[in-house]
Design a protein around this motif. Structure first.
Motif, mmCIF file in Angstrom:
data_model
loop_
_atom_site.group_PDB
_atom_site.id
_atom_site.type_symbol
_atom_site.label_atom_id
_atom_site.label_comp_id
_atom_site.label_asym_id
_atom_site.label_seq_id
_atom_site.Cartn_x
_atom_site.Cartn_y
_atom_site.Cartn_z
ATOM 1 N N GLU A 295 76.821 -15.939 83.167
ATOM 2 C CA GLU A 295 76.672 -17.483 82.418
ATOM 3 C C GLU A 295 77.537 -17.969 82.393
ATOM 4 N N PHE A 296 78.744 -18.211 83.212
ATOM 5 C CA PHE A 296 80.046 -18.634 83.295
ATOM 6 C C PHE A 296 80.184 -18.571 84.984
ATOM 7 N N SER A 297 80.823 -20.221 85.476
ATOM 8 C CA SER A 297 80.799 -20.565 86.873
ATOM 9 C C SER A 297 82.092 -20.969 87.126
ATOM 10 N N GLN A 298 82.926 -20.837 86.187
ATOM 11 C CA GLN A 298 84.232 -21.030 85.697
ATOM 12 C C GLN A 298 84.897 -19.649 86.139
ATOM 13 N N ASP A 299 86.362 -19.930 86.324
ATOM 14 C CA ASP A 299 87.348 -18.908 87.112
ATOM 15 C C ASP A 299 87.649 -18.095 85.367
ATOM 16 N N ALA A 300 87.652 -19.473 84.639
ATOM 17 C CA ALA A 300 87.901 -18.763 83.132
ATOM 18 C C ALA A 300 87.205 -19.372 81.700
ATOM 19 N N VAL A 301 87.237 -18.087 80.939
ATOM 20 C CA VAL A 301 87.198 -18.345 80.033
ATOM 21 C C VAL A 301 87.785 -17.541 78.374
ATOM 22 N N VAL A 302 87.114 -18.604 77.484
ATOM 23 C CA VAL A 302 88.052 -18.314 76.316
ATOM 24 C C VAL A 302 86.992 -17.810 75.522
ATOM 25 N N ALA A 303 87.537 -16.232 75.068
ATOM 26 C CA ALA A 303 86.816 -16.047 73.550
ATOM 27 C C ALA A 303 87.485 -16.178 72.215
ATOM 28 N N VAL A 304 86.618 -16.472 71.149
ATOM 29 C CA VAL A 304 87.716 -17.001 69.614
ATOM 30 C C VAL A 304 86.532 -14.818 69.084
ATOM 31 N N ALA A 305 88.041 -14.869 69.738
ATOM 32 C CA ALA A 305 87.809 -12.941 68.253
ATOM 33 C C ALA A 305 87.563 -13.758 66.607
ATOM 34 N N THR A 306 86.923 -13.285 66.317
ATOM 35 C CA THR A 306 86.832 -14.437 64.995
ATOM 36 C C THR A 306 86.865 -13.559 63.865
ATOM 37 N N GLY A 307 86.270 -12.101 63.753
ATOM 38 C CA GLY A 307 87.595 -11.002 62.258
ATOM 39 C C GLY A 307 87.334 -9.611 62.776
ATOM 40 N N GLY A 308 88.325 -9.326 62.090
ATOM 41 C CA GLY A 308 88.808 -7.652 61.993
ATOM 42 C C GLY A 308 88.048 -7.184 60.803
ATOM 43 N N ASN A 309 87.974 -7.561 59.779
ATOM 44 C CA ASN A 309 87.332 -6.559 58.539
ATOM 45 C C ASN A 309 86.594 -5.636 58.618
ATOM 46 N N VAL A 310 86.803 -4.470 59.529
ATOM 47 C CA VAL A 310 85.338 -3.910 59.943
ATOM 48 C C VAL A 310 85.458 -2.439 58.997
ATOM 49 N N ASP A 311 84.985 -1.786 58.719
ATOM 50 C CA ASP A 311 84.368 -0.850 57.876
ATOM 51 C C ASP A 311 85.098 0.522 59.041
ATOM 52 N N PRO A 312 85.460 1.232 58.388
ATOM 53 C CA PRO A 312 85.892 2.694 58.956
ATOM 54 C C PRO A 312 85.087 3.090 60.138
ATOM 55 N N ASP A 313 83.875 3.382 59.415
ATOM 56 C CA ASP A 313 82.022 4.644 60.318
ATOM 57 C C ASP A 313 82.011 3.091 61.323
ATOM 58 N N ILE A 314 82.019 1.981 61.441
ATOM 59 C CA ILE A 314 81.763 1.487 62.273
ATOM 60 C C ILE A 314 82.860 0.858 63.506
ATOM 61 N N PHE A 315 84.189 1.300 63.089
ATOM 62 C CA PHE A 315 85.286 1.522 64.062
ATOM 63 C C PHE A 315 85.524 2.301 64.379
ATOM 64 N N SER A 316 84.994 3.126 64.078
ATOM 65 C CA SER A 316 85.215 5.203 64.965
ATOM 66 C C SER A 316 83.651 5.255 65.941
ATOM 67 N N ARG A 317 82.942 4.130 65.745
ATOM 68 C CA ARG A 317 81.789 4.549 67.137
ATOM 69 C C ARG A 317 81.895 3.122 67.926
ATOM 70 N N ALA A 318 83.182 2.627 67.157
ATOM 71 C CA ALA A 318 83.533 1.543 68.780
ATOM 72 C C ALA A 318 84.248 2.327 69.225
ATOM 73 N N LEU A 319 85.241 3.020 68.732
ATOM 74 C CA LEU A 319 86.670 3.802 69.975
ATOM 75 C C LEU A 319 86.014 5.026 70.537
ATOM 76 N N ASP A 320 84.476 5.534 69.428
ATOM 77 C CA ASP A 320 83.204 5.996 71.040
ATOM 78 C C ASP A 320 83.456 5.999 72.506
ATOM 79 N N THR A 321 83.271 3.867 72.412
ATOM 80 C CA THR A 321 82.798 4.108 73.082
ATOM 81 C C THR A 321 83.383 3.778 74.678
ATOM 82 N N LEU A 322 84.841 4.116 74.278
ATOM 83 C CA LEU A 322 85.964 3.558 75.268
ATOM 84 C C LEU A 322 86.145 5.677 75.839
ATOM 85 N N SER A 323 85.519 6.835 75.651
ATOM 86 C CA SER A 323 85.430 7.711 76.346
ATOM 87 C C SER A 323 84.327 8.129 77.738
#
Length: 323
Positions: A295-323
């Protein structure tokens, strides 16, 4: 809407909003195949960029309006931003929230002193509920995205991105923004057009709720078939706003659609590599930057991380993707 409104909002926010950092990681650069800069709005007051718009709107009210109080509708991040701004200005706040919003967002909104009114987003219209309560109680309605003062507040994030990226020598890049109704995306787009025209805002949305992406293609406002059913609750809206869409038409590049799995992976990687906590909806832009390199052609991209109010169970699912 114009850049002068955004600059005025920046003055009202000065000393109240955090100037959030731009974060980087060589590990994320390797995944993306280019330099990735992450604007960490999850570190803003109340855990999201929404504090900017909430403060901008409440701080612009007259004394009588503040005494009467404000009302807002939100799945949680706008709710908390308005609630905190209202408390700081000694204004009563009523927040209409979907009953299926993450519990942490409902609890935090109440903890900030707001009265929370829950509704079923599958069967009830939050606009109707908000309008009725505003009329019955004499409250000022602060819309989550289709409101000039809110857009102006969100646009201050774009002013910071423009200044910080210029300081780092990055003058040509896409700035990917997690997008619901388009308040943040349109505000950032206006700010970039004025202060860093080589940086281009682009909306990122979850699959099944890509109304802005489709609207930019068709040239008219498109609506989502569903109004619920995604872990990216923070950026689920029926359609882009009547104020925000023309701005995005004029100043944004094409939208990028990401999957829930990609948002979970981006959430996990943000924690592992940047040491920040994101909610899936707040990680959509990072997911686009990491997993959609074509989707990108330049050598840099800026991503805005907009929010961090996550429920613990959803965050646990996200951490499971690292394994």
């Amino acid at each position: 809407m114009n850049i002068d409104m955004i600059r005025a909002a920046a003055k009202r926010l000065d000393g109240h909003a955090r100037r959030t950092p731009i974060l980087t990681s060589p590990f994320l650069d390797e995944i993306a195949g280019r330099r990735v800069f992450v604007k960490a709005e999850c570190l803003q007051h109340t855990g999201s960029f929404k504090f900017r718009g909430g403060w901008s709107a409440v701080s612009a009210l007259g004394e009588n309006a503040r005494k009467a109080g404000v009302i807002a509708f939100s799945s949680g991040n706008h709710a908390q931003g308005v609630a905190l701004a209202a408390r700081a200005h000694h204004a009563p706040a009523v927040i209409v929230m979907p009953a299926d919003a993450p519990a942490i967002k409902i609890d935090n909104t109440r903890a900030l002193g707001a009265e929370v009114v829950l509704y079923d987003r599958a069967t009830e219209d939050r606009n109707e509920i908000g309008a009725r309560l505003a009329k019955d109680r004499g409250l000022v309605l602060i819309k989550p995205f289709d409101e000039p003062l809110v857009i102006a507040g969100q646009g201050t994030c774009g002013l910071e991105i423009a200044a910080d990226m210029t300081a780092q020598g990055v003058t040509d890049a896409d700035v990917v923004v997690c997008c619901g109704g388009g308040g943040l995306t349109s505000g950032i787009a206006l700010a970039l057009a004025a202060d860093a025209p080589g940086l281009r805002a682009r909306p990122a949305e979850p699959e099944g709720f890509d109304d802005v992406t489709r609207s930019l293609v068709s040239g008219r406002i498109e609506r989502n078939a569903k109004v619920a059913g995604s872990i990216c609750d923070a950026i689920i809206t029926p359609a882009p706003g009547t104020l925000t869409f023309p701005i995005m038409q004029d100043h944004c590049g094409p939208g990028i659609v990401v999957s829930e799995d990609e948002c979970l992976r981006a959430t996990g990687l943000a924690f592992e590599r940047l040491k920040i906590v994101l909610e899936p909806g707040g990680a959509a832009a990072l997911a686009a930057a990491l997993f959609h390199p074509d989707e990108f052609s330049q050598d840099a991209v800026v991503a805005v991380a907009t929010g961090g109010n996550v429920d613990p169970d959803i965050f646990s699912r996200a951490l499971d993707t690292l394994s």
